[in-house]
Design a protein around this motif. Structure first.
Motif, mmCIF file in Angstrom:
data_model
loop_
_atom_site.group_PDB
_atom_site.id
_atom_site.type_symbol
_atom_site.label_atom_id
_atom_site.label_comp_id
_atom_site.label_asym_id
_atom_site.label_seq_id
_atom_site.Cartn_x
_atom_site.Cartn_y
_atom_site.Cartn_z
ATOM 1 N N HIS A 270 51.090 29.294 40.458
ATOM 2 C CA HIS A 270 50.516 28.467 41.520
ATOM 3 C C HIS A 270 51.295 28.709 42.813
ATOM 4 N N CYS A 271 50.622 28.537 43.931
ATOM 5 C CA CYS A 271 51.241 28.823 45.219
ATOM 6 C C CYS A 271 50.532 28.050 46.318
ATOM 7 N N GLY A 272 51.127 28.129 47.516
ATOM 8 C CA GLY A 272 50.489 27.608 48.716
ATOM 9 C C GLY A 272 50.089 28.769 49.610
ATOM 10 N N MET B 26 46.650 22.887 51.051
ATOM 11 C CA MET B 26 45.916 23.817 50.204
ATOM 12 C C MET B 26 46.831 24.425 49.150
ATOM 13 N N LEU B 27 46.463 24.257 47.886
ATOM 14 C CA LEU B 27 47.206 24.844 46.762
ATOM 15 C C LEU B 27 46.241 25.685 45.938
ATOM 16 N N PHE B 28 46.780 26.787 45.391
ATOM 17 C CA PHE B 28 45.929 27.733 44.683
ATOM 18 C C PHE B 28 46.561 28.135 43.355
ATOM 19 N N LYS B 29 45.684 28.499 42.441
ATOM 20 C CA LYS B 29 46.111 29.054 41.160
ATOM 21 C C LYS B 29 45.752 30.540 41.142
ATOM 22 N N LEU B 30 46.770 31.380 40.926
ATOM 23 C CA LEU B 30 46.563 32.824 40.836
ATOM 24 C C LEU B 30 46.547 33.219 39.367
ATOM 25 N N THR B 31 45.536 33.983 38.958
ATOM 26 C CA THR B 31 45.375 34.354 37.557
ATOM 27 C C THR B 31 45.147 35.854 37.447
ATOM 28 N N ASN B 32 45.928 36.467 36.565
ATOM 29 C CA ASN B 32 45.704 37.859 36.203
ATOM 30 C C ASN B 32 44.952 37.858 34.878
ATOM 31 N N ARG B 33 43.671 38.164 34.927
ATOM 32 C CA ARG B 33 42.846 38.077 33.724
ATOM 33 C C ARG B 33 43.230 39.123 32.682
ATOM 34 N N GLU C 211 60.419 38.392 55.921
ATOM 35 C CA GLU C 211 61.331 37.864 54.900
ATOM 36 C C GLU C 211 61.003 36.417 54.563
ATOM 37 N N ASP C 212 60.407 35.678 55.505
ATOM 38 C CA ASP C 212 60.076 34.285 55.235
ATOM 39 C C ASP C 212 59.058 34.163 54.116
ATOM 40 N N VAL C 213 58.165 35.144 53.988
ATOM 41 C CA VAL C 213 57.182 35.114 52.909
ATOM 42 C C VAL C 213 57.829 35.516 51.589
ATOM 43 N N GLU C 214 58.718 36.492 51.640
ATOM 44 C CA GLU C 214 59.359 36.981 50.421
ATOM 45 C C GLU C 214 60.281 35.932 49.809
ATOM 46 N N ARG C 215 60.850 35.049 50.629
ATOM 47 C CA ARG C 215 61.801 34.054 50.129
ATOM 48 C C ARG C 215 61.123 32.791 49.611
ATOM 49 N N GLY C 216 59.827 32.671 49.751
ATOM 50 C CA GLY C 216 59.170 31.430 49.368
ATOM 51 C C GLY C 216 58.098 31.615 48.318
ATOM 52 N N GLY C 217 57.261 30.601 48.221
ATOM 53 C CA GLY C 217 56.193 30.598 47.226
ATOM 54 C C GLY C 217 54.827 30.429 47.847
ATOM 55 N N LYS C 218 54.618 31.054 49.014
ATOM 56 C CA LYS C 218 53.332 30.972 49.693
ATOM 57 C C LYS C 218 52.799 32.374 49.941
ATOM 58 N N ILE C 219 51.478 32.480 50.068
ATOM 59 C CA ILE C 219 50.829 33.777 50.201
ATOM 60 C C ILE C 219 50.121 33.870 51.554
ATOM 61 N N ILE C 220 49.686 35.079 51.905
ATOM 62 C CA ILE C 220 48.927 35.334 53.124
ATOM 63 C C ILE C 220 47.516 35.753 52.717
ATOM 64 N N MET C 221 46.532 35.060 53.266
ATOM 65 C CA MET C 221 45.127 35.279 52.907
ATOM 66 C C MET C 221 44.342 35.748 54.131
ATOM 67 N N ALA D 297 55.614 25.614 47.867
ATOM 68 C CA ALA D 297 54.635 24.528 47.888
ATOM 69 C C ALA D 297 54.469 23.897 46.517
ATOM 70 N N CYS D 298 54.703 24.662 45.442
ATOM 71 C CA CYS D 298 54.537 24.144 44.088
ATOM 72 C C CYS D 298 55.376 24.960 43.125
ATOM 73 N N LEU D 299 55.531 24.426 41.922
ATOM 74 C CA LEU D 299 56.290 25.073 40.859
ATOM 75 C C LEU D 299 55.447 25.126 39.600
ATOM 76 N N THR D 300 55.650 26.191 38.816
ATOM 77 C CA THR D 300 54.926 26.362 37.564
ATOM 78 C C THR D 300 55.930 26.611 36.446
ATOM 79 N N THR D 301 55.820 25.882 35.348
ATOM 80 C CA THR D 301 56.730 26.066 34.214
ATOM 81 C C THR D 301 56.589 27.483 33.660
ATOM 82 N N GLY D 302 57.740 28.124 33.468
ATOM 83 C CA GLY D 302 57.757 29.486 32.951
ATOM 84 C C GLY D 302 57.931 30.543 34.012
ATOM 85 N N ASP D 303 57.739 30.198 35.296
ATOM 86 C CA ASP D 303 57.924 31.173 36.368
ATOM 87 C C ASP D 303 59.400 31.465 36.589
#
Length: 300
Positions: free
Chosen positions: A73-75, A59-66, A32-42, A144-150
């Motif tokens: 964006h996430c941590g 470490m911050l990342f940009k996730l893109t669906n082409r 649940e800690d992952v579901e409640r936040g804005g970070k991913i598991i790699m 870890a970060c916020l993106t406008t429109g999310d």
């Protein structure tokens, strides 16, 4: 050749394609800690590559669906996923329009520290929270970060509240790790201002007790109209209605004209005595006498 290859690895940013899965598909116990936040598991292989690259921390990342040209964006929280797989919160998959197993691009980025953000609750139930700003501040610690429109999801008292990120400063994507950020709220989606009915003044609600009495029936003395002795017509007197003799108020008689939802305050109306025994006699004046000083002594 070896030194040139090593130099290129250091300068090259992290940019890899992974299969994306929701956190509920992660093997093991529920996270649940992952579901409640804005970070991913790699996967651990990503950590091995990241340690050899010139990236900024945290470490911050940009996730893109082409396919849909959507990005967020996430941590990163942990490196325990299987190779070529990442696990992300479900709200993040909805923003990116991803299905289970779709391919997503993961790219390392460096974001500016946030100074301002504005959120819009997607449901008016968020207003039922006593201190919404404190609740949001506590929930954003898992981001870890916020993106406008999310549209992010926060959980409070076993309820999930969705919040749309309307604005972020100084950019459309900002880091909120160890920052001093001003937060504002917009009106929730579908919210309507409550209509307050104008309450009548207290004086308008006070009535004469005689007005509550029912109309008298039977014989009523002096109810007829009078005539002049000289035969002339009597002039219309507009004060006849006001001078109409009202019945004496009696306690215990119900008000048959009562309207549900109203309260009438009965004012005790007393006639003013304007008769004076002596024209030069002055009326009662409160606090007109001389005062006296009350002295008290302490007990020995």
């Amino acid at each position: 050749m070896f030194s040139l290859s090593l130099f290129n690895d250091i300068l090259r940013p992290f940019n890899t394609m992974y299969r994306c899965w929701s956190v509920s598909m992660l093997p093991g116990s529920e996270r649940e800690d992952v579901e409640r936040g804005g970070k991913i598991i790699m996967p651990p292989s990503a950590l091995d590559v990241l340690t050899r690259l010139n990236i900024n921390y945290p470490m911050l990342f940009k996730l893109t669906n082409r396919k849909s040209n959507r990005q967020t964006h996430c941590g990163v929280l942990e490196f325990i996923a299987e190779d070529e797989k990442i696990y992300i919160p479900y709200w993040m998959m909805k923003n990116l329009l991803l299905d289970e197993g779709d391919v997503v691009q993961v790219e390392s980025v460096s974001l500016e520290v946030a100074t301002f953000s504005k959120f819009q609750p997607q449901n008016s139930e968020f207003l039922d929270i006593t201190n919404p700003k404190a609740v949001l501040e506590n929930c954003l610690r898992n981001f870890a970060c916020l993106t406008t429109g999310d549209v992010i999801a926060i959980k409070y008292n076993q309820k999930v509240y969705e919040m749309c990120v309307l604005e972020t400063k100084p950019g459309n994507a900002v880091s909120i790790i160890e920052c001093d950020m001003n937060v504002e709220f917009a009106a929730p989606v579908g919210y309507q201002e409550p209509t307050h009915e104008k309450k009548p003044a207290a004086e308008d609600m006070m009535v004469d007790p005689a007005d509550l009495m029912p109309e008298p029936t039977g014989f009523i003395a002096f109810k007829g109209s009078g005539n002049r002795l000289d035969g002339k017509k009597k002039k219309d007197n507009s004060d006849d209605q006001s001078n109409k003799v009202k019945p004496v108020y009696q306690r215990g008689i119900p008000d048959y004209d009562y309207n549900i939802g109203t309260i009438q305050f009965i004012r005790n109306i007393r006639p003013v005595n304007n008769d004076k025994e002596d024209g030069n006699q002055e009326g009662f004046k409160p606090f007109a006498g001389s005062g006296s000083v009350l002295k008290t002594k302490k007990k020995k």
